[in-house]
Design a protein around this motif. Structure first.
Motif, PDB file in Angstrom:
ATOM      1  N   ALA A   1     -13.873  53.011  51.743  1.00 23.47           N
ATOM      2  CA  ALA A   1     -13.284  52.454  52.963  1.00 23.47           C
ATOM      3  C   ALA A   1     -14.240  52.632  54.140  1.00 23.47           C
ATOM      4  O   ALA A   1     -14.381  51.733  54.975  1.00 23.47           O
ATOM      5  CB  ALA A   1     -11.939  53.127  53.254  1.00 23.47           C
ATOM      6  N   MET A   2     -14.918  53.767  54.195  1.00 25.27           N
ATOM      7  CA  MET A   2     -15.897  53.983  55.259  1.00 25.27           C
ATOM      8  C   MET A   2     -17.067  53.016  55.121  1.00 25.27           C
ATOM      9  O   MET A   2     -17.628  52.559  56.123  1.00 25.27           O
ATOM     10  CB  MET A   2     -16.396  55.425  55.234  1.00 25.27           C
ATOM     11  CG  MET A   2     -15.407  56.441  55.759  1.00 25.27           C
ATOM     12  SD  MET A   2     -14.873  56.121  57.460  1.00 25.27           S
ATOM     13  CE  MET A   2     -16.420  56.089  58.333  1.00 25.27           C
ATOM     14  N   PHE A   3     -17.426  52.696  53.891  1.00 20.05           N
ATOM     15  CA  PHE A   3     -18.500  51.728  53.676  1.00 20.05           C
ATOM     16  C   PHE A   3     -18.100  50.361  54.227  1.00 20.05           C
ATOM     17  O   PHE A   3     -18.899  49.694  54.906  1.00 20.05           O
ATOM     18  CB  PHE A   3     -18.823  51.633  52.190  1.00 20.05           C
ATOM     19  CG  PHE A   3     -19.818  50.554  51.854  1.00 20.05           C
ATOM     20  CD1 PHE A   3     -21.162  50.728  52.139  1.00 20.05           C
ATOM     21  CD2 PHE A   3     -19.402  49.370  51.266  1.00 20.05           C
ATOM     22  CE1 PHE A   3     -22.084  49.726  51.840  1.00 20.05           C
ATOM     23  CE2 PHE A   3     -20.307  48.373  50.964  1.00 20.05           C
ATOM     24  CZ  PHE A   3     -21.650  48.548  51.248  1.00 20.05           C
ATOM     25  N   VAL A   4     -16.870  49.945  53.955  1.00 18.53           N
ATOM     26  CA  VAL A   4     -16.408  48.630  54.394  1.00 18.53           C
ATOM     27  C   VAL A   4     -16.208  48.593  55.907  1.00 18.53           C
ATOM     28  O   VAL A   4     -16.587  47.629  56.578  1.00 18.53           O
ATOM     29  CB  VAL A   4     -15.098  48.262  53.665  1.00 18.53           C
ATOM     30  CG1 VAL A   4     -14.499  46.983  54.252  1.00 18.53           C
ATOM     31  CG2 VAL A   4     -15.360  48.082  52.173  1.00 18.53           C
ATOM     32  N   VAL A   5     -15.632  49.636  56.452  1.00 21.26           N
ATOM     33  CA  VAL A   5     -15.303  49.652  57.880  1.00 21.26           C
ATOM     34  C   VAL A   5     -16.544  49.870  58.739  1.00 21.26           C
ATOM     35  O   VAL A   5     -16.669  49.277  59.817  1.00 21.26           O
ATOM     36  CB  VAL A   5     -14.247  50.739  58.171  1.00 21.26           C
ATOM     37  CG1 VAL A   5     -14.008  50.885  59.675  1.00 21.26           C
ATOM     38  CG2 VAL A   5     -12.941  50.401  57.464  1.00 21.26           C
ATOM     39  N   ASN A   6     -17.485  50.689  58.242  1.00 20.70           N
ATOM     40  CA  ASN A   6     -18.587  51.082  59.118  1.00 20.70           C
ATOM     41  C   ASN A   6     -19.976  50.917  58.497  1.00 20.70           C
ATOM     42  O   ASN A   6     -20.857  50.276  59.072  1.00 20.70           O
ATOM     43  CB  ASN A   6     -18.385  52.540  59.550  1.00 20.70           C
ATOM     44  CG  ASN A   6     -19.493  53.064  60.426  1.00 20.70           C
ATOM     45  OD1 ASN A   6     -20.438  53.688  59.952  1.00 20.70           O
ATOM     46  ND2 ASN A   6     -19.383  52.821  61.724  1.00 20.70           N
ATOM     47  N   GLN A   7     -20.196  51.477  57.324  1.00 27.03           N
ATOM     48  CA  GLN A   7     -21.562  51.678  56.842  1.00 27.03           C
ATOM     49  C   GLN A   7     -22.293  50.402  56.436  1.00 27.03           C
ATOM     50  O   GLN A   7     -23.526  50.331  56.562  1.00 27.03           O
ATOM     51  CB  GLN A   7     -21.541  52.663  55.663  1.00 27.03           C
ATOM     52  CG  GLN A   7     -21.125  54.068  56.073  1.00 27.03           C
ATOM     53  CD  GLN A   7     -20.824  54.954  54.883  1.00 27.03           C
ATOM     54  OE1 GLN A   7     -20.687  54.469  53.747  1.00 27.03           O
ATOM     55  NE2 GLN A   7     -20.702  56.247  55.106  1.00 27.03           N
ATOM     56  N   MET A   8     -21.578  49.381  55.938  1.00 30.57           N
ATOM     57  CA  MET A   8     -22.287  48.191  55.472  1.00 30.57           C
ATOM     58  C   MET A   8     -22.748  47.300  56.622  1.00 30.57           C
ATOM     59  O   MET A   8     -23.548  46.389  56.431  1.00 30.57           O
ATOM     60  CB  MET A   8     -21.406  47.381  54.524  1.00 30.57           C
ATOM     61  CG  MET A   8     -20.273  46.629  55.181  1.00 30.57           C
ATOM     62  SD  MET A   8     -19.432  45.543  53.977  1.00 30.57           S
ATOM     63  CE  MET A   8     -18.134  44.828  54.985  1.00 30.57           C
ATOM     64  N   HIS A   9     -22.258  47.563  57.825  1.00 26.97           N
ATOM     65  CA  HIS A   9     -22.628  46.762  58.982  1.00 26.97           C
ATOM     66  C   HIS A   9     -23.949  47.291  59.551  1.00 26.97           C
ATOM     67  O   HIS A   9     -24.220  48.485  59.551  1.00 26.97           O
ATOM     68  CB  HIS A   9     -21.520  46.806  60.024  1.00 26.97           C
ATOM     69  CG  HIS A   9     -20.186  46.394  59.473  1.00 26.97           C
ATOM     70  ND1 HIS A   9     -19.823  45.073  59.296  1.00 26.97           N
ATOM     71  CD2 HIS A   9     -19.148  47.139  59.002  1.00 26.97           C
ATOM     72  CE1 HIS A   9     -18.609  45.024  58.773  1.00 26.97           C
ATOM     73  NE2 HIS A   9     -18.178  46.263  58.586  1.00 26.97           N
ATOM     74  N   GLY A  10     -24.757  46.413  60.039  1.00 23.00           N
ATOM     75  CA  GLY A  10     -26.069  46.803  60.535  1.00 23.00           C
ATOM     76  C   GLY A  10     -27.159  46.637  59.502  1.00 23.00           C
ATOM     77  O   GLY A  10     -28.319  46.942  59.762  1.00 23.00           O
ATOM     78  N   LEU A  11     -26.817  46.148  58.303  1.00 21.48           N
ATOM     79  CA  LEU A  11     -27.812  45.904  57.269  1.00 21.48           C
ATOM     80  C   LEU A  11     -28.356  44.482  57.307  1.00 21.48           C
ATOM     81  O   LEU A  11     -29.212  44.122  56.509  1.00 21.48           O
ATOM     82  CB  LEU A  11     -27.209  46.170  55.881  1.00 21.48           C
ATOM     83  CG  LEU A  11     -26.877  47.623  55.533  1.00 21.48           C
ATOM     84  CD1 LEU A  11     -26.192  47.694  54.179  1.00 21.48           C
ATOM     85  CD2 LEU A  11     -28.144  48.471  55.529  1.00 21.48           C
ATOM     86  N   GLY A  12     -27.814  43.689  58.197  1.00 20.96           N
ATOM     87  CA  GLY A  12     -28.249  42.300  58.274  1.00 20.96           C
ATOM     88  C   GLY A  12     -27.516  41.393  57.300  1.00 20.96           C
ATOM     89  O   GLY A  12     -27.961  40.258  57.055  1.00 20.96           O
ATOM     90  N   LEU A  13     -26.401  41.868  56.714  1.00 19.03           N
ATOM     91  CA  LEU A  13     -25.623  41.032  55.803  1.00 19.03           C
ATOM     92  C   LEU A  13     -24.947  39.909  56.575  1.00 19.03           C
ATOM     93  O   LEU A  13     -24.525  40.088  57.726  1.00 19.03           O
ATOM     94  CB  LEU A  13     -24.570  41.867  55.079  1.00 19.03           C
ATOM     95  CG  LEU A  13     -25.081  43.021  54.194  1.00 19.03           C
ATOM     96  CD1 LEU A  13     -23.902  43.807  53.631  1.00 19.03           C
ATOM     97  CD2 LEU A  13     -25.949  42.479  53.071  1.00 19.03           C
ATOM     98  N   SER A  14     -24.814  38.770  55.937  1.00 18.04           N
ATOM     99  CA  SER A  14     -24.130  37.651  56.575  1.00 18.04           C
ATOM    100  C   SER A  14     -22.637  37.957  56.698  1.00 18.04           C
ATOM    101  O   SER A  14     -22.094  38.833  56.011  1.00 18.04           O
ATOM    102  CB  SER A  14     -24.327  36.376  55.754  1.00 18.04           C
ATOM    103  OG  SER A  14     -23.676  36.490  54.490  1.00 18.04           O
ATOM    104  N   LYS A  15     -21.989  37.230  57.577  1.00 19.21           N
ATOM    105  CA  LYS A  15     -20.556  37.403  57.765  1.00 19.21           C
ATOM    106  C   LYS A  15     -19.804  37.103  56.472  1.00 19.21           C
ATOM    107  O   LYS A  15     -18.838  37.795  56.111  1.00 19.21           O
ATOM    108  CB  LYS A  15     -20.061  36.485  58.891  1.00 19.21           C
ATOM    109  CG  LYS A  15     -18.602  36.701  59.263  1.00 19.21           C
ATOM    110  CD  LYS A  15     -18.230  35.843  60.471  1.00 19.21           C
ATOM    111  CE  LYS A  15     -16.777  36.086  60.871  1.00 19.21           C
ATOM    112  NZ  LYS A  15     -16.403  35.241  62.045  1.00 19.21           N
ATOM    113  N   ARG A  16     -20.268  36.098  55.743  1.00 17.73           N
ATOM    114  CA  ARG A  16     -19.622  35.743  54.477  1.00 17.73           C
ATOM    115  C   ARG A  16     -19.762  36.873  53.465  1.00 17.73           C
ATOM    116  O   ARG A  16     -18.794  37.190  52.746  1.00 17.73           O
ATOM    117  CB  ARG A  16     -20.253  34.459  53.929  1.00 17.73           C
ATOM    118  CG  ARG A  16     -19.656  33.995  52.612  1.00 17.73           C
ATOM    119  CD  ARG A  16     -20.293  32.687  52.173  1.00 17.73           C
ATOM    120  NE  ARG A  16     -19.728  32.222  50.919  1.00 17.73           N
ATOM    121  CZ  ARG A  16     -20.096  31.097  50.308  1.00 17.73           C
ATOM    122  NH1 ARG A  16     -21.032  30.317  50.863  1.00 17.73           N
ATOM    123  NH2 ARG A  16     -19.536  30.739  49.170  1.00 17.73           N
TER     124      ARG A  16
END
Length: 426
Positions: free
Chosen positions: A344-359
């Protein structure tokens, strides 16, 4: 023997007195003693006194407090020569190796070190009686080695202070981040390799680490605090919630995290490493591997690899396999809770900032939510669904306390500034 389940005072002494030594290092280098030295020095002396049992032995407790304060001062002055030597070696020419080129070989060496512990680790014939209560440490030898306490504590303190000395020297030089490793990085790596080798030998011959003297909660709390501090440290890059930067921690907290996270993370890794024995048990393998990787990260200070978001995210995610394997080994039934709560922490916080697309982020989030609902739904365990919020509540709760503390400090400073203006104009 010190009670390993209740003696948080000794754990506090193990943190505050080395911190006091670093403040005394500032004094030895010409700075005036400040409120920081007064606070950590007093805290270290009080913790040392409390650990000595002031009710039963008041004079011994008083002597322990004074000895801790004096020892921190002496160590701080002695550290001056070590730090000056490290500072003089920082820019010395070495063969050019980039930090990123070190990551995979270092991870392989760390895995090899874990393999060695599995092959030649020492298991005692008998442990102390385990209470079965959560939080009580179960891997403590029934018969302590006569030199165990001296070797474990001296090894921890030398390893910790030598690591902090490298960070201190680097910060005083105001270094810039570079791709290539400096001699400083090789010194820091050698310090950690030496600390690991020393603990291997100490654990092989005397078994027990710091666990005989301090509670398991202090070790768990130290490494958990890394994740909580990372929320503030990484907030400018990935926000706090779903990549949004509308709600951010105070600037004072972010600056504190950037300036002092090296000391905090180094302490967490070193203290936790010396807490556990090098024991050939499956649940110790993942924890040991993660700690060794944190030592590698500590040695990469002021390199671009040190703040590579993919590398730092991998270090954060290494908590997951260790937590799951530990729960399975202990048969606590908390494997699902740790898995989904940490993810849940990965989804809410950690995966953001990696340059992943919104999709891509929506896809990951949807897959996570579907998996959680399917898992608890098929087992008809909807009452356990709130378990997925345990880790997020804990991490954001601690962050919230840090935010309140930073806001309080801001308010106090503003009051002081206003009073100075009144004094000048009055």
């Amino acid at each position: 023997m010190t009670n390993p389940r209740t003696n948080y005072a000794l754990a506090g002494a193990a943190l505050f007195n080395p911190m006091a030594a670093m403040y005394w290092l500032d004094v030895a280098r010409g700075q005036r003693p400040g409120i920081g030295l007064a606070f950590v020095g007093t805290a270290g002396a009080l913790c040392a006194g409390l650990a000595a049992g002031p009710r039963q032995h008041p004079w011994r407790a008083l002597a322990s407090g004074f000895a801790a304060a004096a020892g921190a001062a002496l160590v701080g002055w002695a550290l001056r020569h070590y730090v000056d030597w490290v500072a003089g070696q920082i820019e010395a020419p070495v063969a050019s190796v980039e930090g990123h080129d070190l990551l995979l070989p270092a991870a392989a060496v760390c895995a090899g070190a874990v393999g060695i512990s599995a092959l030649v680790g020492r298991t005692p014939e008998q442990y102390i009686e385990y209470s079965g209560k959560p939080g009580d440490y179960r891997w403590i030898a029934a018969t302590p080695h006569p030199a165990q306490r001296w070797l474990a504590w001296s090894g921890y303190l030398v390893h910790q202070l030598a690591s902090w000395g490298c960070i201190y020297a680097a910060q005083r030089q105001q270094l810039r981040y570079t791709a290539a490793l400096r001699r400083l990085n090789w010194i820091a790596l050698a310090v950690n390799v030496g600390g690991v080798a020393l603990h291997y030998l100490q654990s092989h011959y005397t078994y027990d680490g710091l666990a005989r003297d301090v509670p398991e909660g202090s070790a768990l709390g130290s490494v958990s605090f890394i994740l909580m501090m990372a929320l503030a440290l990484e907030a400018p890059r990935r926000g706090l919630f779903f990549g949004s930067r509308k709600l951010m921690p105070p600037a004072e907290l972010v600056r504190f995290a950037r300036k002092f996270h090296g000391y905090i993370f180094s302490w967490a890794a070193t203290y936790n490493f010396w807490y556990h024995p090098i024991d050939p048990k499956p649940l110790h393998y993942t924890g040991l591997f993660h700690t060794l990787l944190l030592f590698v990260q500590s040695a990469l200070i002021y390199t671009k690899a040190h703040r590579d978001p993919r590398w730092t995210l991998a270090l954060e995610l290494m908590v997951l396999p260790h937590a799951v394997i530990s729960t399975l080994y202990k048969r606590s039934g908390l494997g699902a809770m740790f898995t989904f709560s940490l993810l849940a922490m990965f989804v809410v916080n950690q995966m953001h900032g990696l340059g992943l697309s919104k999709r891509a982020r929506w896809t990951i989030g949807t897959a996570y939510a579907t998996t959680v609902l399917a898992y608890y739904g098929l087992r008809r365990e909807w009452h356990r669904l709130p378990d997925v919020l345990r880790v997020p509540i804990l991490e954001y709760g601690v962050l919230g306390m840090l935010v309140l503390l930073s806001l309080l400090i801001r308010a106090v400073r503003r009051i002081g500034d206003r009073q100075r203006v009144v004094d000048l104009t009055g």
